[in-house]
Design a protein around this motif. Sequence first.
Motif, PDB file in Angstrom:
ATOM      1  N   GLU A 191       0.760  -1.287   0.085  1.00  0.00           N
ATOM      2  CA  GLU A 191      -0.007   0.008   0.012  1.00  0.00           C
ATOM      3  C   GLU A 191       0.753   1.260  -0.018  1.00  0.00           C
ATOM      4  N   ALA A 192       1.784   1.246   0.661  1.00  0.00           N
ATOM      5  CA  ALA A 192       2.837   2.610   0.964  1.00  0.00           C
ATOM      6  C   ALA A 192       3.359   2.462  -0.427  1.00  0.00           C
ATOM      7  N   GLN A 193       3.943   1.137  -1.072  1.00  0.00           N
ATOM      8  CA  GLN A 193       4.707   1.685  -2.380  1.00  0.00           C
ATOM      9  C   GLN A 193       3.669   1.928  -3.493  1.00  0.00           C
ATOM     10  N   ASP A 194       2.470   1.733  -3.443  1.00  0.00           N
ATOM     11  CA  ASP A 194       1.364   1.997  -4.434  1.00  0.00           C
ATOM     12  C   ASP A 194       1.071   3.261  -4.326  1.00  0.00           C
ATOM     13  N   ALA A 195       1.125   4.013  -3.118  1.00  0.00           N
ATOM     14  CA  ALA A 195       0.617   5.215  -2.783  1.00  0.00           C
ATOM     15  C   ALA A 195       1.728   6.102  -3.337  1.00  0.00           C
ATOM     16  N   ALA A 196       2.987   5.866  -2.731  1.00  0.00           N
ATOM     17  CA  ALA A 196       4.217   6.524  -3.591  1.00  0.00           C
ATOM     18  C   ALA A 196       4.215   6.550  -5.061  1.00  0.00           C
ATOM     19  N   TYR A 197       4.008   5.354  -5.631  1.00  0.00           N
ATOM     20  CA  TYR A 197       4.216   5.518  -6.984  1.00  0.00           C
ATOM     21  C   TYR A 197       3.271   6.296  -7.797  1.00  0.00           C
ATOM     22  N   LEU A 198       1.909   6.357  -7.197  1.00  0.00           N
ATOM     23  CA  LEU A 198       0.929   7.284  -7.595  1.00  0.00           C
ATOM     24  C   LEU A 198       1.448   8.839  -7.643  1.00  0.00           C
ATOM     25  N   VAL A 199       1.988   9.278  -6.490  1.00  0.00           N
ATOM     26  CA  VAL A 199       2.548  10.459  -6.574  1.00  0.00           C
ATOM     27  C   VAL A 199       3.693  10.852  -7.504  1.00  0.00           C
ATOM     28  N   THR A 200       4.758   9.871  -7.684  1.00  0.00           N
ATOM     29  CA  THR A 200       5.483   9.933  -8.842  1.00  0.00           C
ATOM     30  C   THR A 200       5.199   9.990 -10.044  1.00  0.00           C
ATOM     31  N   ALA A 201       4.248   9.139 -10.370  1.00  0.00           N
ATOM     32  CA  ALA A 201       3.713   8.838 -11.721  1.00  0.00           C
ATOM     33  C   ALA A 201       3.118  10.288 -12.002  1.00  0.00           C
ATOM     34  N   ASP A 202       2.249  10.959 -11.033  1.00  0.00           N
ATOM     35  CA  ASP A 202       1.699  12.168 -11.345  1.00  0.00           C
ATOM     36  C   ASP A 202       2.666  13.184 -11.412  1.00  0.00           C
ATOM     37  N   ALA A 203       3.751  13.291 -10.662  1.00  0.00           N
ATOM     38  CA  ALA A 203       4.813  14.212 -11.063  1.00  0.00           C
ATOM     39  C   ALA A 203       5.250  14.059 -12.178  1.00  0.00           C
ATOM     40  N   TYR A 204       5.529  12.862 -12.584  1.00  0.00           N
ATOM     41  CA  TYR A 204       6.261  12.633 -14.204  1.00  0.00           C
ATOM     42  C   TYR A 204       5.347  13.008 -15.290  1.00  0.00           C
ATOM     43  N   ASN A 205       4.224  12.632 -15.087  1.00  0.00           N
ATOM     44  CA  ASN A 205       3.403  12.916 -16.198  1.00  0.00           C
ATOM     45  C   ASN A 205       3.132  14.522 -16.374  1.00  0.00           C
ATOM     46  N   ARG A 206       3.125  15.087 -15.282  1.00  0.00           N
ATOM     47  CA  ARG A 206       3.026  16.635 -15.392  1.00  0.00           C
ATOM     48  C   ARG A 206       4.126  17.270 -16.376  1.00  0.00           C
ATOM     49  N   MET A 207       5.401  16.483 -16.148  1.00  0.00           N
ATOM     50  CA  MET A 207       6.570  17.064 -17.006  1.00  0.00           C
ATOM     51  C   MET A 207       6.305  16.610 -18.487  1.00  0.00           C
ATOM     52  N   LEU A 208       5.452  15.523 -18.746  1.00  0.00           N
ATOM     53  CA  LEU A 208       5.501  15.176 -19.991  1.00  0.00           C
ATOM     54  C   LEU A 208       4.522  15.928 -21.034  1.00  0.00           C
ATOM     55  N   VAL A 209       3.720  16.635 -19.992  1.00  0.00           N
ATOM     56  CA  VAL A 209       2.723  17.652 -20.770  1.00  0.00           C
ATOM     57  C   VAL A 209       3.471  18.892 -21.663  1.00  0.00           C
ATOM     58  N   GLU A 210       4.464  19.190 -21.319  1.00  0.00           N
ATOM     59  CA  GLU A 210       5.220  20.304 -22.152  1.00  0.00           C
ATOM     60  C   GLU A 210       6.419  19.587 -22.694  1.00  0.00           C
ATOM     61  N   PRO A 211       6.509  19.756 -24.079  1.00  0.00           N
ATOM     62  CA  PRO A 211       7.388  18.947 -24.948  1.00  0.00           C
ATOM     63  C   PRO A 211       8.874  19.354 -24.754  1.00  0.00           C
ATOM     64  N   VAL A 212       9.116  20.059 -23.778  1.00  0.00           N
ATOM     65  CA  VAL A 212      10.715  20.650 -23.362  1.00  0.00           C
ATOM     66  C   VAL A 212      10.884  20.200 -22.015  1.00  0.00           C
ATOM     67  N   GLY A 213      12.097  20.208 -21.782  1.00  0.00           N
ATOM     68  CA  GLY A 213      12.680  19.716 -20.476  1.00  0.00           C
ATOM     69  C   GLY A 213      13.528  18.358 -20.134  1.00  0.00           C
ATOM     70  N   PRO A 214      13.671  17.824 -19.209  1.00  0.00           N
ATOM     71  CA  PRO A 214      14.593  16.725 -18.800  1.00  0.00           C
ATOM     72  C   PRO A 214      13.422  15.427 -18.843  1.00  0.00           C
ATOM     73  N   HIS A 215      12.803  15.123 -19.876  1.00  0.00           N
ATOM     74  CA  HIS A 215      11.937  13.855 -19.787  1.00  0.00           C
ATOM     75  C   HIS A 215      12.723  12.615 -19.793  1.00  0.00           C
ATOM     76  N   LYS A 216      13.908  12.664 -20.695  1.00  0.00           N
ATOM     77  CA  LYS A 216      14.573  11.399 -20.620  1.00  0.00           C
ATOM     78  C   LYS A 216      15.327  10.965 -19.264  1.00  0.00           C
ATOM     79  N   GLU A 217      15.753  12.264 -18.507  1.00  0.00           N
ATOM     80  CA  GLU A 217      16.478  11.953 -17.454  1.00  0.00           C
ATOM     81  C   GLU A 217      15.494  11.754 -16.361  1.00  0.00           C
ATOM     82  N   ALA A 218      14.076  12.140 -16.436  1.00  0.00           N
ATOM     83  CA  ALA A 218      13.220  11.851 -15.344  1.00  0.00           C
ATOM     84  C   ALA A 218      12.825  10.444 -15.469  1.00  0.00           C
TER      85      ALA A 218
END
Length: 117
Positions: A46-73
Amino acid sequence: MSATASALYLARQDTYARFLSAADSESAVCWRKADDQYPTPDEAREAQDAAYLVTADAYNRMLVEPVGPHKEAKAVVEQIRELGRATKDEQDWVAFKKAREVFVDACRACLQETLEA
């Protein structure tokens, strides 16, 4: 610096910082899970799933804009996934820290480019 560039800089800085914080939190969960610090396997999951959701959300927010450190993230996310599947002895913290460092350097470069635009 124009108001638009300033707003863009601050938005990107916030996005990158949120991702970094989420990645650090999830990696800590991976450590605690591997170290058997959770009372039950269900609580660890449960802790891992909850943390995963927060990381995935933050990562997806970076993907919205086509510039930035996507590969590094993405490399940071991949390292976290490896940590989450590994035992305490198998966890490769050097690789995670290196991916994190590369991400931070890429963020700095992107933010500098934003200031110069």
